[in-house]
Design a protein around this motif. Structure first.
Motif, short mmCIF file in Angstrom:
data_model
loop_
_atom_site.label_atom_id
_atom_site.label_comp_id
_atom_site.label_asym_id
_atom_site.label_seq_id
_atom_site.Cartn_x
_atom_site.Cartn_y
_atom_site.Cartn_z
N HIS A 1 51.89 65.14 78.94
CA HIS A 1 51.46 64.77 80.29
C HIS A 1 50.98 66.00 81.29
N CYS B 1 48.36 63.76 83.78
CA CYS B 1 49.38 64.16 85.32
C CYS B 1 47.37 65.13 85.87
N ILE C 1 56.78 73.08 86.87
CA ILE C 1 57.38 71.62 85.57
C ILE C 1 56.61 72.13 84.53
N PHE D 1 56.04 62.85 94.53
CA PHE D 1 55.21 61.51 94.11
C PHE D 1 55.62 61.00 93.24
N HIS D 2 57.01 61.61 92.79
CA HIS D 2 57.36 61.02 91.59
C HIS D 2 58.20 58.74 91.09
N CYS E 1 58.80 66.17 92.20
CA CYS E 1 57.87 66.53 92.61
C CYS E 1 57.84 65.17 92.89
N LEU F 1 48.11 68.30 87.17
CA LEU F 1 47.91 68.87 87.93
C LEU F 1 47.35 70.36 87.32
N PRO G 1 56.20 69.98 91.08
CA PRO G 1 54.92 70.40 89.87
C PRO G 1 55.06 71.73 89.83
N HIS H 1 44.94 64.80 90.75
CA HIS H 1 46.14 64.09 91.20
C HIS H 1 46.62 63.30 90.76
N PRO H 2 47.25 62.02 89.62
CA PRO H 2 47.82 60.87 89.78
C PRO H 2 47.21 59.95 91.32
N CYS I 1 59.92 65.64 86.49
CA CYS I 1 58.95 65.39 87.37
C CYS I 1 60.15 64.72 87.98
N VAL J 1 52.65 57.88 86.04
CA VAL J 1 52.60 58.96 84.20
C VAL J 1 53.85 60.19 84.94
N ALA J 2 54.77 59.76 85.60
CA ALA J 2 55.69 60.67 86.06
C ALA J 2 56.72 60.56 84.65
N CYS K 1 54.12 57.57 90.97
CA CYS K 1 53.37 58.27 89.69
C CYS K 1 53.71 57.08 88.44
FE1 SF4 Z 1 53.92 64.82 89.57
FE2 SF4 Z 1 52.10 65.38 88.20
FE3 SF4 Z 1 54.77 64.07 87.51
FE4 SF4 Z 1 53.04 62.45 88.58
S1 SF4 Z 1 53.25 63.78 86.67
S2 SF4 Z 1 55.40 62.78 88.95
S3 SF4 Z 1 52.31 63.61 90.13
S4 SF4 Z 1 54.38 66.22 88.23
#
Ligand code: SF4
Length: 328
Positions: free
Chosen positions: A319, A323, A313, A294-295, A292, A325, A310, A254-255, A305, A300-301, A298
């Motif tokens: 991606h 990510c 998605i 965490f977006h 998500c 996930l 997650p 996870h990021p 997201c 790498v969002a 994040c």
């Molecule tokens: Fe969430 Fe993964 Fe998107 Fe980051 S890349 S916002 S952790 S789903």
């Protein structure tokens, strides 16, 4: 290590009422402190629960102790549903699940001797052995907590001990009831750096000598590396990653876990980790972000997201590579 599951948590939620957004509003807002946690703990396993302050890890420990009632979900201990118990039933479970709090200064009554402090849990739980048996249990608990010989400490008061010794007294107060699980909530964060390793070593020792499982709650992922079997990373009321200690530390998925790991100092000066500095603050658990959660932070969002969790998605290859996930 035995694979016997001691504690199992399914879909656990705890929402606290946080008032109404406006005087005329009918909507009651809630703090989503714990928001759908699944977890299990095996006999004599050490599970580290890691996350920033406010992520819900302390509320989760209060739910496991029965000190808060869950809004939803189920907790079982040794196959018994302990989600909602009356006071008597709760008392017998509490003997087996003991808690060690962060602040040894606050946890000890300054007017009592160490002997009285460690005897008290036995009295509260109605220990029915003789006076001599009670004394033996107190002595053994103190010595197992590293205060040896126990007689040297029994007649002292907390202010006569160092911070590390006081935390050992707190641990002895838990051990005297022969628990199967210790929930240690930031047990070393108030202690000097030099003493932290001693307390962590003690907990690691107890899982072997007394077969105690430990849930070690901390904000510092770097402090759990050498003694946890598994690590669960929590963010905004949810566990975002869980795995063996080696997998999480060496191959984080996870990021958020990657960001936590990136700021841990590496002892080898020739090895460098790229630091990932998360932007912004943890969102308000009353107004959770869409998609998500965490977006907003994040690195790498992508646009999707913001709209989907997650699990929902459809991750594209690039991606997914960023990510990682796991899509359920
Ligand atoms: Fe969430 Fe993964 Fe998107 Fe980051 S890349 S916002 S952790 S789903």
């Amino acid at each position: 290590m035995s694979q016997q599951t001691l504690l199992e948590v399914r879909g656990l939620k705890k929402y606290f009422e946080a008032g109404r957004p406006g005087f005329f509003s009918r909507t009651v807002r809630h703090v989503h402190a714990v928001d759908g946690v699944d977890l299990n703990l095996r006999k004599s396993e050490v599970l580290a629960l890691v996350g920033e302050s406010g992520c819900g890890k302390s509320t989760l420990s209060l739910l496991l102790m029965g000190l808060e009632d869950p809004t939803e979900g189920m907790i079982t201990y040794d196959g018994q549903n302990i989600t909602h118990l009356n006071d008597n039933e709760r008392k017998s479970v509490r003997r087996k699940i003991q808690m060690v709090f962060q602040d040894p200064y606050e946890s000890l009554n300054p007017t009592q001797t160490i002997e009285e402090i460690v005897t008290e849990p036995l009295v509260v739980h109605g220990f029915d052995g003789s006076h001599a048996e009670r004394g033996e249990k107190v002595k053994k608990a103190l010595e197992d907590a590293g205060l040896r010989p126990a007689e040297v400490y029994m007649k002292r008061h907390p202010h006569e001990l160092s911070g590390g010794q006081r935390q050992r007294v707190v641990i002895a107060g838990a051990l005297v009831l022969d628990p199967e699980i210790i929930l240690a909530d930031e047990p070393v964060s108030m202690l000097d750096v030099s003493i932290r390793a001693e307390i962590i070593n003690l907990l690691a020792e107890l899982r072997i000598t007394r077969q105690i499982a430990v849930i070690f709650i901390t904000h510092d992922l770097g402090s759990v590396g050498f003694f946890a079997d598994r690590v669960a990373v929590m963010y905004l009321g949810r566990i975002v990653e869980i795995g063996t200690m080696l997998d999480v530390l060496e191959r984080p998925q996870h990021p958020y876990t990657k960001a936590l790991l990136s700021v841990i100092p590496v002892p080898n000066p020739r090895m460098r980790r790229e630091r990932i500095i998360l932007q912004g603050e943890t969102p308000n658990p009353i107004d959770l972000p869409t998609g998500c959660r965490f977006h907003p932070r994040c690195p790498v969002a992508i646009a999707t997201c913001k709209a989907s969790d997650p699990a929902l998605i459809p991750l594209t290859k690039t991606h997914q590579a960023a990510c990682l996930l796991l899509v359920k």
